[in-house]
Design a protein around this motif. Structure first.
Motif, mmCIF file in Angstrom:
data_model
loop_
_atom_site.group_PDB
_atom_site.id
_atom_site.type_symbol
_atom_site.label_atom_id
_atom_site.label_comp_id
_atom_site.label_asym_id
_atom_site.label_seq_id
_atom_site.Cartn_x
_atom_site.Cartn_y
_atom_site.Cartn_z
ATOM 1 N N PRO B 331 4.167 8.899 -5.115
ATOM 2 C CA PRO B 331 3.212 8.011 -4.102
ATOM 3 C C PRO B 331 1.972 8.632 -3.832
ATOM 4 O O PRO B 331 1.009 8.124 -3.585
ATOM 5 N N ARG B 332 1.858 10.043 -4.079
ATOM 6 C CA ARG B 332 0.671 10.732 -3.676
ATOM 7 C C ARG B 332 -0.696 10.343 -4.343
ATOM 8 O O ARG B 332 -1.661 10.516 -3.759
ATOM 9 N N THR B 333 -0.341 10.024 -5.457
ATOM 10 C CA THR B 333 -1.521 9.845 -6.559
ATOM 11 C C THR B 333 -1.927 8.261 -6.207
ATOM 12 O O THR B 333 -3.089 7.890 -6.871
ATOM 13 N N ARG B 334 -1.521 7.444 -5.335
ATOM 14 C CA ARG B 334 -1.890 6.203 -5.178
ATOM 15 C C ARG B 334 -3.023 5.854 -4.226
ATOM 16 O O ARG B 334 -3.369 5.083 -4.173
ATOM 17 N N THR B 335 -3.159 6.983 -3.708
ATOM 18 C CA THR B 335 -4.282 6.980 -2.321
ATOM 19 C C THR B 335 -5.748 6.759 -3.216
ATOM 20 O O THR B 335 -5.912 7.258 -4.058
#
Lengths: 288, 335
Positions: B331-335
């Motif tokens: 999820p961290r790469t989705r920002t």
């Protein structure tokens, strides 16, 4: 950095020299790089002619010929020693060229940011997608193998390494207070980069330098190994490994083995040297 | 960001990178010395034939028109012809790429199998025997030239111990019936045990060579990330909660390490699929790398160009797939 004495700090005192010598003798990485450099500098004056016929082809290692002789009766020990000078030179110059080009570009990209930075990053990324060896092979095949061309090609494939390394090291410094202070003092961009930013990243680059000399030597050896490096009969480690490939599995293993071990020893030493530099750096920070 | 947007953006990046790669590769290979027309018609041909062939190949055109023609050809899936083998390059590559993919995949599996566990164990037990072993092995693997390691393995296991077969191509036994092009897989599909063995033993030494050199940097990367993770706050919290060490390592630390390590693995796989020139050369394995090197030494530039493009393409493609996977998993790469 608390005590200040009023002498020229650039000339080392005898006690500092003594400490340096002790340090070199105590650390294996320093000691072995010292030996390798010594061999490259002095060795060629002490051994036989690397191109001459010295009696007896394909003789096994003996007291007379430490590493044996090859199919042309050349002394392999002499050739390995002579090649040390060539390989180290090419590695050093190629890596130095890569630093000279890559470091300012990377620093400038990080400092200025924007489109220039993005362009630099894209270009170095597509360079990374390239198969290094194939690219080097293609260029060398196109321009013809000669030492200057080899140095240029090896330097070229090393440039993106420094570009990215310097860029990522400079990036966090750009907004730091001391850079801001220098900017407020009205210093020019070039001065800020040269006097204030680059000295802060030089240690990281220096630790990487040793790795890149090693890599340069590996590329040179690989190019020569496939026949697109130095011209025959020049003594070069990779070319010498190639010389012996047809004999390697049928009894005469020494033709390829010794130059190969020379590459391994040199590259291993340079890589450990880099680790050593990095650790030393951490220790000195810890002591402060 | 939506997944589709992300994928489209990454695809666009990839196209730009490919364009750059093709441009550089084209310029470099067109600099190769010698008029290729002579290699097709032979040195004895009269001048008019040479001129005719030169024109047919478009070698008399200005360089930018040649590039334009080349891109047009590429778009229609035509990589040109090789004058050395007298085949279309696509045919040659179709025949050789399976050898490279087969070897690269085997090498990757072997590399991951030794490097990741060793990296993790050495991060958990600093200054232990396994930490020192990891240090020594990765230092050795990074430093030894691939070609030299291959030769040493052949010297020991073929010439001295006589356990391994001579390095003569992909198999010394029967070639299994063609289904996938991978000899080992085809042999299994055909149920031919002998053919499988003949193809597999021919792959062991080159795969081990690559596994050592490719796995060595992975040990360091794994160890570095594992140390970092074990020192992080969420591991400290897990400790404070009194979780057993086993679950801390396997459930709380490992997933964080596997993400960056898998990126590294993808880069390595991309590199392996592009053809490992030196190892294929030493083991006389007819893959893409050997094809390229044989072509370079005879100024046969269409195959070289194709090999470079293919190599870059496989690198970019594997990298793209990895990035998309991360986008989905992390999820961290989705920002």
């Amino acid at each position: 950095m608390t005590s200040r004495t009023f002498r020229d700090r650039r000339t080392p005192t005898p006690s500092q020299l003594g400490r340096l010598v002790r340090e070199v003798l105590r650390t294996p990485a320093y000691l072995s790089i010292a030996i390798i450099v010594l061999v490259a500098l002095v060795g060629p004056f002490l051994v036989r002619d690397p191109l001459g016929f010295h009696g007896g082809t394909l003789t096994a290692p003996s007291a007379e010929f430490w590493f044996g002789t090859d199919q042309f009766g050349r002394d392999i020990f002499a050739r390995v020693v002579h090649a040390a000078r060539l390989d180290l030179w090419v590695g050093l110059i190629a890596a130095a060229l890569a630093v000279v080009v890559g470091m300012p570009l990377g620093a400038l990209g990080a400092y200025r940011g924007g489109a220039f930075d993005a362009l630099l990053l894209r270009v170095s990324e597509s360079f990374q997608a390239f198969p290094t060896l194939l690219l080097a092979l293609g260029i060398v095949a196109a321009l013809g193998p000669s030492i200057p061309i080899l140095i240029m090609v090896i330097a070229m494939v090393n440039v993106p390494v420094y570009l990215r390394l310097t860029r990522s090291a400079v990036k966090p410094l750009v907004d730091s207070d001391f850079v801001l202070a220098a900017r407020c003092a009205g210093k020019s961009q070039a001065t800020i980069l040269r006097r204030h930013i680059l000295p802060n990243v030089s240690e990281i680059v220096f630790a990487q330098f040793s790795v890149n000399v090693a890599w340069a030597i590996q590329i040179l050896a690989a190019l020569s190994f496939v026949g697109l490096g130095v011209k025959l009969p020049t003594a070069e480690w990779g070319a010498m490994v190639r010389d012996g490939i047809d004999y390697m599995y049928y009894g005469q293993w020494w033709i390829s083995l010794f130059p190969g071990l020379a590459i391994l020893a040199t590259v291993l030493t340079l890589n450990y040297l880099s680790d050593e530099i990095r650790h030393g750096e951490r220790d000195s920070i810890g002591n402060r | 960001m939506h997944l589709a947007v992300y994928v489209l953006r990454r695809l666009a990046y990839m196209l730009v990178a490919l364009f750059g790669v093709s441009l550089v590769a084209f310029v470099v290979t067109r600099l190769l010395p010698g008029n290729p027309a002579y290699m097709i018609v032979g040195v004895m041909a009269d001048e008019s034939t040479v001129i005719a062939v030169t024109e047919r190949l478009g070698l008399n055109l200005p360089i930018h028109e040649q590039y334009f023609r080349y891109i047009q050809q590429l778009a229609s899936g035509d990589l040109g012809d090789s004058w050395r083998t007298r085949n279309p390059v696509t045919t040659d590559i179709g025949a050789r790429w399976p050898a490279t993919i087969e070897l690269g995949s085997a090498a990757l599996v072997l590399a991951l199998a030794w490097s990741i566990p060793l990296g993790i164990v050495s991060a958990l037990r600093r200054r232990s025997f396994s930490d020192r072993l990891a240090n020594a092995l990765s230092g050795f693997g990074v430093s030894i030239p691939e070609f030299f390691l291959g030769m040493i393995l052949l010297l020991v296991f073929f010439a001295t111990l006589e356990w391994a077969p001579p390095a003569l191509g992909r198999t010394l036994g029967d070639v299994p019936p063609h289904t996938t092009g991978f000899y080992t897989v085809d042999a299994i599909l055909a149920g031919d045990w002998d053919a499988f063995k003949a193809a597999a033993v021919q792959m062991i030494l080159p795969a081990v060579t690559l596994a050592v050199t490719v796995g060595a940097p992975m040990v360091r990367v794994t160890r570095g990330f594992m140390r970092e993770t074990m020192a992080s706050h969420h591991i400290r919290s897990a400790r404070a909660l009194g979780l057993p060490e086993r679950s801390i390592v396997l459930r709380h630390a490992l997933p964080n390490v596997l993400l960056p390590v898998s990126t590294m693995g993808a880069i390595m796989y991309g590199y392996l699929l592009g053809g490992t020139v030196l190892v294929e050369f030493v083991f006389a394995r007819p893959g893409i790398g050997k094809y390229a090197i044989d072509s370079i030494s005879e100024s046969d530039f269409a195959p070289v160009l194709a090999a470079v493009l293919l190599s870059a393409l496989s690198y970019l493609l594997v990298y793209l797939i990895m990035d998309i996977l991360h986008f989905v998993i992390d999820p961290r790469t989705r920002t």
